[in-house]
Write an enzyme that holds these catalytic residues in place. Structure first.
Site, mmCIF file in Angstrom:
data_model
loop_
_atom_site.group_PDB
_atom_site.id
_atom_site.type_symbol
_atom_site.label_atom_id
_atom_site.label_comp_id
_atom_site.label_asym_id
_atom_site.label_seq_id
_atom_site.Cartn_x
_atom_site.Cartn_y
_atom_site.Cartn_z
ATOM 1 N N GLY A 18 0.775 -1.229 0.000
ATOM 2 C CA GLY A 18 0.000 0.000 0.000
ATOM 3 C C GLY A 18 0.810 1.284 0.000
ATOM 4 O O GLY A 18 0.365 2.297 0.553
ATOM 5 N N ARG A 53 -14.585 -16.860 -8.640
ATOM 6 C CA ARG A 53 -14.302 -15.450 -8.922
ATOM 7 C C ARG A 53 -15.594 -14.630 -8.977
ATOM 8 O O ARG A 53 -15.659 -13.512 -8.466
ATOM 9 C CB ARG A 53 -13.551 -15.362 -10.261
ATOM 10 C CG ARG A 53 -12.896 -14.032 -10.525
ATOM 11 C CD ARG A 53 -12.110 -14.049 -11.822
ATOM 12 N NE ARG A 53 -10.928 -14.895 -11.771
ATOM 13 C CZ ARG A 53 -9.796 -14.570 -11.149
ATOM 14 N NH1 ARG A 53 -9.679 -13.428 -10.520
ATOM 15 N NH2 ARG A 53 -8.759 -15.391 -11.158
ATOM 16 N N HIS A 79 -0.456 0.760 -13.162
ATOM 17 C CA HIS A 79 0.263 -0.431 -13.626
ATOM 18 C C HIS A 79 1.724 -0.054 -13.883
ATOM 19 O O HIS A 79 1.992 0.964 -14.530
ATOM 20 C CB HIS A 79 -0.388 -0.958 -14.911
ATOM 21 C CG HIS A 79 0.259 -2.203 -15.407
ATOM 22 N ND1 HIS A 79 0.061 -3.428 -14.799
ATOM 23 C CD2 HIS A 79 1.133 -2.423 -16.412
ATOM 24 C CE1 HIS A 79 0.778 -4.336 -15.428
ATOM 25 N NE2 HIS A 79 1.437 -3.762 -16.415
ATOM 26 N N THR A 132 -11.200 -1.411 -17.547
ATOM 27 C CA THR A 132 -12.224 -2.096 -18.333
ATOM 28 C C THR A 132 -12.014 -3.586 -18.101
ATOM 29 O O THR A 132 -11.107 -3.986 -17.363
ATOM 30 C CB THR A 132 -12.088 -1.783 -19.834
ATOM 31 O OG1 THR A 132 -10.812 -2.260 -20.272
ATOM 32 C CG2 THR A 132 -12.228 -0.298 -20.122
ATOM 33 N N LEU A 158 -7.621 -7.040 -18.996
ATOM 34 C CA LEU A 158 -6.577 -6.891 -17.980
ATOM 35 C C LEU A 158 -5.541 -5.837 -18.400
ATOM 36 O O LEU A 158 -4.896 -5.998 -19.441
ATOM 37 C CB LEU A 158 -5.877 -8.237 -17.738
ATOM 38 C CG LEU A 158 -4.706 -8.204 -16.750
ATOM 39 C CD1 LEU A 158 -5.185 -7.929 -15.333
ATOM 40 C CD2 LEU A 158 -3.905 -9.495 -16.818
ATOM 41 N N GLN A 181 8.064 7.232 -8.805
ATOM 42 C CA GLN A 181 7.286 8.048 -9.748
ATOM 43 C C GLN A 181 5.793 7.742 -9.657
ATOM 44 O O GLN A 181 4.963 8.625 -9.855
ATOM 45 C CB GLN A 181 7.789 7.835 -11.175
ATOM 46 C CG GLN A 181 9.230 8.264 -11.376
ATOM 47 C CD GLN A 181 9.473 9.704 -10.949
ATOM 48 O OE1 GLN A 181 8.596 10.563 -11.067
ATOM 49 N NE2 GLN A 181 10.674 9.969 -10.438
#
Ligand code: GRF
Length: 216
Positions: A12, A65, A109, A141, A144, A173
């Site tokens: 985190g 899932r 990401h 969306t 992945l 960054q």
């Protein structure tokens, strides 16, 4: 006041940068809950430390899932969020889940998407002989790491870099990139229109706005 829910699975550090940002007076936003799918995620302690509600929804307690995603969607909706921020949330999300929050969910990401969706991004950049790595914030969306990019930051790769050193440099960054994008959303400057990202009503380039590290 923009209500933000942050989803995490681990340390985190990106969550921390957002907690810090929301504590500044200039930010008209509140992190109303942090949700982790792992009970031992250190990010939960960061949330409690900041006086933010810390919730666990352990995915191992669900049959599949779809069942977990349905429970997660309900828990998120109960917080009445305006924005859902995925910050190191290590779960693949079902279409049904993603469709419940159109234009309201963003992810960070650690690569220059569309290069290297998925895992081991830094090693893959090194193996490919790339001269730069980086991070991307994008709308989520069902694909992945494939949603429309909002902003990117680049980090040069040096001959001495390995995957760990690169991850550390990129993470520094990320901690500047993510609050910048959240600030755009909170100020009402950012929106998703069909699959087009608009900042101040202007369409962004396909890979999002490239932020200069010096300007962050
Ligand atoms: C970051 O590198 C982020 O880009 C990726 O997972 C990592 C999370 O790190 N999605 P932290 O939990 O925020 O420290």
């Amino acid at each position: 006041m923009t209500r933000i829910v942050v989803l995490i699975s681990g340390g985190g550090s990106n969550l921390q940068s957002l907690l810090d940002q929301c504590q500044t007076d200039s930010m008209d936003a509140n992190i109303v809950a942090v949700i982790s799918n792992r009970p031992d995620a250190f990010g939960l302690s960061r949330a409690r430390q900041a006086g933010v509600k810390a919730l666990t929804l352990d995915h191992t307690g669900y049959a599949d899932r779809a069942a977990f995603d349905a429970a997660l969607a309900e828990l998120i909706e109960a917080q009445k969020p305006d924005l859902i921020v995925l910050a190191g949330f290590m779960r693949i999300l079902t279409d049904d889940f993603v469709r419940r929050f159109p234009g309201k969910m963003i992810n960070i990401h650690p690569s220059l998407l569309p290069r290297y969706p998925g895992l081991n991004t830094h090693q893959r950049a090194l193996d490919a002989g790339d001269s730069k790595a980086g991070a991307t914030v994008h709308f989520v969306t069902a694909e992945l790491d494939g949603g429309p990019p909002i902003a990117q930051v680049e980090v040069p790769i040096s001959d001495q870099d390995d995957a760990d050193s690169l991850a550390r440099k990129v993470l520094v960054q990320e901690h500047r990139l993510y609050p910048t994008v959240v600030d755009w959303f909170v100020k009402g400057r950012l929106r998703l229109d069909a699959s087009q990202v608009l900042l101040d009503e202007q369409p962004l380039p396909k890979s999002g706005r490239l932020l200069d590290t010096a300007s962050l």
